[in-house]
Design an enzyme around this catalytic site. Sequence first.
Site, PDB file in Angstrom:
ATOM      1  N   SER A 140       0.860  -1.196   0.000  1.00  0.00           N
ATOM      2  CA  SER A 140       0.000   0.000   0.000  1.00  0.00           C
ATOM      3  C   SER A 140       0.887   1.233   0.000  1.00  0.00           C
ATOM      4  O   SER A 140       2.019   1.208   0.502  1.00  0.00           O
ATOM      5  CB  SER A 140      -0.874  -0.002   1.244  1.00  0.00           C
ATOM      6  OG  SER A 140      -1.452   1.269   1.436  1.00  0.00           O
ATOM      7  N   TYR A 155      -1.547  -0.633  10.488  1.00  0.00           N
ATOM      8  CA  TYR A 155      -1.612  -0.953   9.055  1.00  0.00           C
ATOM      9  C   TYR A 155      -0.382  -0.397   8.330  1.00  0.00           C
ATOM     10  O   TYR A 155       0.263  -1.119   7.555  1.00  0.00           O
ATOM     11  CB  TYR A 155      -2.903  -0.373   8.466  1.00  0.00           C
ATOM     12  CG  TYR A 155      -3.090  -0.628   6.994  1.00  0.00           C
ATOM     13  CD1 TYR A 155      -3.499  -1.878   6.528  1.00  0.00           C
ATOM     14  CD2 TYR A 155      -2.858   0.369   6.049  1.00  0.00           C
ATOM     15  CE1 TYR A 155      -3.679  -2.117   5.171  1.00  0.00           C
ATOM     16  CE2 TYR A 155      -3.038   0.146   4.699  1.00  0.00           C
ATOM     17  CZ  TYR A 155      -3.444  -1.098   4.259  1.00  0.00           C
ATOM     18  OH  TYR A 155      -3.618  -1.342   2.912  1.00  0.00           O
TER      19      TYR A 155
HETATM   20  N1  LIG Z   1      -8.704  -1.146  -1.314  1.00  0.00           N
HETATM   21  C1  LIG Z   1      -7.769  -0.223  -1.152  1.00  0.00           C
HETATM   22  O1  LIG Z   1      -8.020   0.979  -1.225  1.00  0.00           O
HETATM   23  C2  LIG Z   1      -6.345  -0.651  -0.903  1.00  0.00           C
HETATM   24  C3  LIG Z   1      -5.333   0.320  -0.975  1.00  0.00           C
HETATM   25  C4  LIG Z   1      -4.009  -0.068  -0.754  1.00  0.00           C
HETATM   26  C5  LIG Z   1      -3.717  -1.386  -0.477  1.00  0.00           C
HETATM   27  N2  LIG Z   1      -4.720  -2.295  -0.398  1.00  0.00           N
HETATM   28  C6  LIG Z   1      -4.354  -3.678  -0.070  1.00  0.00           C
HETATM   29  O2  LIG Z   1      -4.871  -4.514  -1.070  1.00  0.00           O
HETATM   30  C7  LIG Z   1      -5.218  -5.776  -0.501  1.00  0.00           C
HETATM   31  C8  LIG Z   1      -6.662  -6.099  -0.825  1.00  0.00           C
HETATM   32  O3  LIG Z   1      -7.461  -5.035  -0.366  1.00  0.00           O
HETATM   33  P1  LIG Z   1      -9.033  -4.950  -0.688  1.00  0.00           P
HETATM   34  O4  LIG Z   1      -9.480  -3.589  -0.306  1.00  0.00           O
HETATM   35  O5  LIG Z   1      -9.292  -5.481  -2.037  1.00  0.00           O
HETATM   36  O6  LIG Z   1      -9.561  -5.976   0.425  1.00  0.00           O
HETATM   37  P2  LIG Z   1     -11.041  -6.370   0.859  1.00  0.00           P
HETATM   38  O7  LIG Z   1     -12.020  -6.044  -0.213  1.00  0.00           O
HETATM   39  O8  LIG Z   1     -11.256  -5.831   2.228  1.00  0.00           O
HETATM   40  O9  LIG Z   1     -10.867  -7.946   0.950  1.00  0.00           O
HETATM   41  C9  LIG Z   1      -9.917  -8.474   1.817  1.00  0.00           C
HETATM   42  C10 LIG Z   1      -9.647  -9.886   1.391  1.00  0.00           C
HETATM   43  O10 LIG Z   1      -8.682 -10.440   2.276  1.00  0.00           O
HETATM   44  C11 LIG Z   1      -9.211 -11.613   2.865  1.00  0.00           C
HETATM   45  N3  LIG Z   1      -8.729 -11.749   4.235  1.00  0.00           N
HETATM   46  C12 LIG Z   1      -8.545 -10.774   5.152  1.00  0.00           C
HETATM   47  N4  LIG Z   1      -8.111 -11.298   6.300  1.00  0.00           N
HETATM   48  C13 LIG Z   1      -8.021 -12.636   6.108  1.00  0.00           C
HETATM   49  C14 LIG Z   1      -7.638 -13.715   6.918  1.00  0.00           C
HETATM   50  N5  LIG Z   1      -7.253 -13.547   8.191  1.00  0.00           N
HETATM   51  N6  LIG Z   1      -7.671 -14.956   6.412  1.00  0.00           N
HETATM   52  C15 LIG Z   1      -8.059 -15.155   5.137  1.00  0.00           C
HETATM   53  N7  LIG Z   1      -8.438 -14.178   4.302  1.00  0.00           N
HETATM   54  C16 LIG Z   1      -8.425 -12.929   4.790  1.00  0.00           C
HETATM   55  C17 LIG Z   1     -10.707 -11.436   2.813  1.00  0.00           C
HETATM   56  O11 LIG Z   1     -11.295 -12.713   2.894  1.00  0.00           O
HETATM   57  P3  LIG Z   1     -12.821 -12.996   3.386  1.00  0.00           P
HETATM   58  O12 LIG Z   1     -13.642 -11.807   2.960  1.00  0.00           O
HETATM   59  O13 LIG Z   1     -13.159 -14.239   2.652  1.00  0.00           O
HETATM   60  O14 LIG Z   1     -12.756 -13.131   4.841  1.00  0.00           O
HETATM   61  C18 LIG Z   1     -10.889 -10.743   1.482  1.00  0.00           C
HETATM   62  O15 LIG Z   1     -10.875 -11.673   0.437  1.00  0.00           O
HETATM   63  C19 LIG Z   1      -4.943  -5.656   0.999  1.00  0.00           C
HETATM   64  O16 LIG Z   1      -3.687  -6.195   1.297  1.00  0.00           O
HETATM   65  C20 LIG Z   1      -4.959  -4.160   1.233  1.00  0.00           C
HETATM   66  O17 LIG Z   1      -4.184  -3.783   2.340  1.00  0.00           O
HETATM   67  C21 LIG Z   1      -6.019  -1.970  -0.609  1.00  0.00           C
END
Ligand SMILES: NC(=O)c1ccc[n+]([C@@H]2O[C@H](COP(=O)([O-])OP(=O)(O)OC[C@H]3O[C@@H](n4cnc5c(N)ncnc54)[C@H](OP(=O)(O)O)[C@@H]3O)[C@@H](O)[C@H]2O)c1
Length: 188
Positions: A140, A155
């Site tokens: 991130s 985070y």
């Molecule tokens: N979205 C943003 O703005 C953004 C920006 C920068 C970086 N990121 C990074 O990008 C990645 C994905 O983000 P996102 O926003 O797409 O995430 P999201 O929509 O919140 O989804 C998170 C995913 O991670 C899984 N997960 C979380 N904790 C888990 C655990 N303990 N065991 C197994 N699975 C787990 C969830 O599984 P379940 O739902 O099946 O539990 C879900 O599939 C993350 O690493 C986040 O930090 C996101």
Amino acid sequence: MWFENKVVVVTGASAGIGAETAILFAQQSAKVVLVGRNEDALISVAKKCGEAKGIIPLIVKAELINDNDVKNIVTKTIEKFVHIDVLVNNAGVGFKGGIRDSVDLYDRVIATNVRAVYLLTSLATPYLVQSKGNVVNVSSIAAFKPIKDIEFLQYCMSKAALDQFTRCVALELGREGVRVNSVSPGCT
Ligand SMILES: NC(=O)c1ccc[n+]([C@@H]2O[C@H](COP(=O)([O-])OP(=O)(O)OC[C@H]3O[C@@H](n4cnc5c(N)ncnc54)[C@H](OP(=O)(O)O)[C@@H]3O)[C@@H](O)[C@H]2O)c1
């Protein structure tokens, strides 16, 4: 770019960036392994992947803070697809929190965003070396730029650790033909 006969493991494939990543890989003919906790959501993503090129993904339901579940991801993948070419460490959690919050919050974030990545990458390494594969860690912008106005201390720390993990493992495994990189999205 084609991923025919390439096995791609995507954690956090049940939602958001992970789900879209898995579908894109499936559209490029990859054999995708979908990892997450929400089985209904995983089945729905698997359906979309299957529709792309007719290759049915493997679903592995796993809680990444449980070591046995993490081991099971590698075991099930090898049982079904024999090798691993790409590991996308995408799953992550972010909670609002600052220095006045309990260390339990720190432990929770680090367990998912750092420890689980370490364990899964470590267990996948023999297969990645065999395939001269790739690791992509989803970091991130928060790794190098604190989030303004909202406290996201744990985070931000976890993503900074993930970036250094990426650099160190890239150096270690690069010698054996495995590329390790990270991507750093902003708000997505
Ligand atoms: N979205 C943003 O703005 C953004 C920006 C920068 C970086 N990121 C990074 O990008 C990645 C994905 O983000 P996102 O926003 O797409 O995430 P999201 O929509 O919140 O989804 C998170 C995913 O991670 C899984 N997960 C979380 N904790 C888990 C655990 N303990 N065991 C197994 N699975 C787990 C969830 O599984 P379940 O739902 O099946 O539990 C879900 O599939 C993350 O690493 C986040 O930090 C996101």
